[in-house]
Write a protein that holds these residues in place. Structure first.
Motif, mmCIF file in Angstrom:
data_model
loop_
_atom_site.group_PDB
_atom_site.id
_atom_site.type_symbol
_atom_site.label_atom_id
_atom_site.label_comp_id
_atom_site.label_asym_id
_atom_site.label_seq_id
_atom_site.Cartn_x
_atom_site.Cartn_y
_atom_site.Cartn_z
ATOM 1 N N ILE A 47 10.237 1.931 -0.809
ATOM 2 C CA ILE A 47 9.532 2.177 0.447
ATOM 3 C C ILE A 47 10.476 2.783 1.481
ATOM 4 C CG2 ILE A 47 8.395 1.049 2.398
ATOM 5 C CD1 ILE A 47 7.222 -0.928 0.272
ATOM 6 N N SER A 48 11.651 2.184 1.660
ATOM 7 C CA SER A 48 12.554 2.674 2.719
ATOM 8 C C SER A 48 13.135 4.044 2.404
ATOM 9 C CB SER A 48 13.674 1.651 2.979
ATOM 10 O OG SER A 48 14.541 1.581 1.876
ATOM 11 N N GLU A 49 13.340 4.338 1.127
ATOM 12 C CA GLU A 49 13.913 5.628 0.743
ATOM 13 C C GLU A 49 12.856 6.672 0.382
ATOM 14 O OE1 GLU A 49 17.143 6.377 1.050
ATOM 15 O OE2 GLU A 49 17.416 4.341 1.838
ATOM 16 N N ASN A 50 11.578 6.251 0.480
ATOM 17 C CA ASN A 50 10.452 7.140 0.188
ATOM 18 C C ASN A 50 10.553 7.761 -1.207
ATOM 19 O OD1 ASN A 50 8.002 8.178 0.942
ATOM 20 N ND2 ASN A 50 8.868 10.004 1.875
ATOM 21 N N TRP A 51 10.801 6.901 -2.211
ATOM 22 C CA TRP A 51 10.921 7.377 -3.591
ATOM 23 C C TRP A 51 9.603 7.775 -4.136
ATOM 24 C CZ3 TRP A 51 14.489 2.941 -5.738
ATOM 25 C CH2 TRP A 51 15.787 3.122 -5.239
ATOM 26 N N TYR B 193 13.861 -3.453 -5.445
ATOM 27 C CA TYR B 193 13.393 -2.109 -5.788
ATOM 28 C C TYR B 193 12.162 -1.709 -4.977
ATOM 29 C CZ TYR B 193 16.711 -1.326 -9.546
ATOM 30 O OH TYR B 193 17.863 -1.125 -10.263
ATOM 31 N N ILE B 194 11.294 -2.655 -4.710
ATOM 32 C CA ILE B 194 10.121 -2.363 -3.876
ATOM 33 C C ILE B 194 10.571 -1.914 -2.493
ATOM 34 C CG2 ILE B 194 8.193 -3.443 -2.627
ATOM 35 C CD1 ILE B 194 7.747 -5.181 -5.150
ATOM 36 N N PRO C 5 0.798 -1.228 0.000
ATOM 37 C CA PRO C 5 0.000 0.000 0.000
ATOM 38 C C PRO C 5 0.835 1.284 0.000
ATOM 39 C CG PRO C 5 -0.061 -1.022 2.161
ATOM 40 C CD PRO C 5 0.661 -1.974 1.244
ATOM 41 N N GLU C 6 2.117 1.167 0.311
ATOM 42 C CA GLU C 6 2.976 2.352 0.354
ATOM 43 C C GLU C 6 3.346 2.848 -1.040
ATOM 44 O OE1 GLU C 6 3.614 -0.633 1.721
ATOM 45 O OE2 GLU C 6 4.597 -0.446 3.653
ATOM 46 N N LEU C 7 3.091 2.026 -2.050
ATOM 47 C CA LEU C 7 3.490 2.362 -3.411
ATOM 48 C C LEU C 7 2.292 2.779 -4.255
ATOM 49 C CD1 LEU C 7 6.031 -0.537 -4.029
ATOM 50 C CD2 LEU C 7 6.494 1.787 -3.255
ATOM 51 N N SER C 8 2.538 3.682 -5.182
ATOM 52 C CA SER C 8 1.479 4.209 -6.031
ATOM 53 C C SER C 8 1.446 3.463 -7.368
ATOM 54 C CB SER C 8 1.721 5.697 -6.285
ATOM 55 O OG SER C 8 2.872 5.866 -7.103
ATOM 56 N N TRP C 9 0.457 3.811 -8.180
ATOM 57 C CA TRP C 9 0.342 3.226 -9.516
ATOM 58 C C TRP C 9 1.584 3.546 -10.342
ATOM 59 C CZ3 TRP C 9 -0.717 -0.292 -12.592
ATOM 60 C CH2 TRP C 9 -0.895 -0.117 -13.959
ATOM 61 N N THR C 10 2.134 4.740 -10.179
ATOM 62 C CA THR C 10 3.359 5.117 -10.901
ATOM 63 C C THR C 10 4.495 4.162 -10.547
ATOM 64 O OG1 THR C 10 2.660 7.421 -10.899
ATOM 65 C CG2 THR C 10 4.995 6.995 -11.312
ATOM 66 N N HIS C 11 4.643 3.826 -9.265
ATOM 67 C CA HIS C 11 5.671 2.859 -8.853
ATOM 68 C C HIS C 11 5.443 1.516 -9.545
ATOM 69 C CE1 HIS C 11 5.905 5.469 -5.125
ATOM 70 N NE2 HIS C 11 7.171 5.369 -5.459
#
Length: 161
Positions: free
Chosen positions: A157-161, A152-153, A130-136
Motif C-alpha cells: 500500500i505505501s509503495e503503491n506496488w 507486505y500488505i 480496499p487498496e489491494l487487488s485480487w492479484t495482490h
C-alpha cells in the motif's frame, strides 16, 4: 371569546417550507474555464483518466469481495461446521467444471483453490484492504506468517506496488 382555529395548509406546502428553512444556500464552485482548445483537451484527458482509475478501483474491490465470498462458500461447504475439512471428494474439480460452464474463464480448480486460500488467510472481510487487488491477495495468501503478511500488505500500500 372564540379561539381561532389554525388554518389548514397542505402537507406539500409544509414540506416545501420546511425544506426551504433547512437547506443551506448552494454556492457554485469556482470553475476555471480553459481559454484554448488545448486547455480543454488537457482538462478532459485528466478528467477521463481519473474516472477510469475510479472504475478500475471499483472493479478491483468487487472482484476481491467476490473471490473472498467464493472462498468462504467453498470452505463452509467442505467443513460443514467442523473445524477441519474432510478430504476425498473432488470438490474443486467439480465446481470448476460447473462454474466455468456458467461464467467462463477464471473459475478453474487452481483459481478456486486460491479463493479458498484467500478466505482462510483473511477470514474477516472487513479486514481486507480496499487498496489491494485480487492479484495482490493471491500472492499474499501464500504467506503463512501473519506478521510477514501484514508487513507486505503495508509495503504494497505505501509503495503503491
Amino acid at each position: 371569546m372564540k379561539q381561532k382555529r389554525p388554518t389548514k395548509t397542505s402537507g406539500t406546502s409544509r414540506k416545501k417550507a420546511a425544506a426551504k428553512k433547512t437547506l443551506p444556500a448552494r454556492r457554485k464552485a469556482a470553475v476555471v474555464v480553459p481559454t484554448t482548445i488545448e486547455g480543454l483537451v488537457s482538462e478532459l484527458r485528466n478528467f477521463i483518466s481519473e474516472s477510469r482509475q475510479q472504475v478500475v478501483r471499483a472493479v478491483d474491490a468487487i472482484q476481491v469481495r467476490t473471490c473472498w465470498g467464493v472462498g468462504r462458500h467453498i470452505v463452509e461447504f467442505e467443513q460443514r461446521g467442523a473445524t477441519r475439512a474432510e478430504y476425498g471428494a473432488k470438490l474443486l474439480a467439480r465446481l470448476a467444471e460447473a462454474l466455468t460452464a456458467d461464467f467462463g474463464k477464471g473459475f478453474d480448480a487452481s483459481n478456486l483453490n486460491k479463493m479458498k486460500q484467500f478466505y482462510l488467510a483473511f477470514p474477516i472481510l472487513d479486514a481486507v484492504r480496499p487498496e489491494l487487488s485480487w492479484t495482490h491477495y493471491r500472492i499474499l495468501s501464500r504467506i503463512e506468517d501473519p506478521l510477514a503478511r501484514d508487513w507486505y500488505i503495508n509495503e504494497a500500500i505505501s509503495e503503491n506496488w
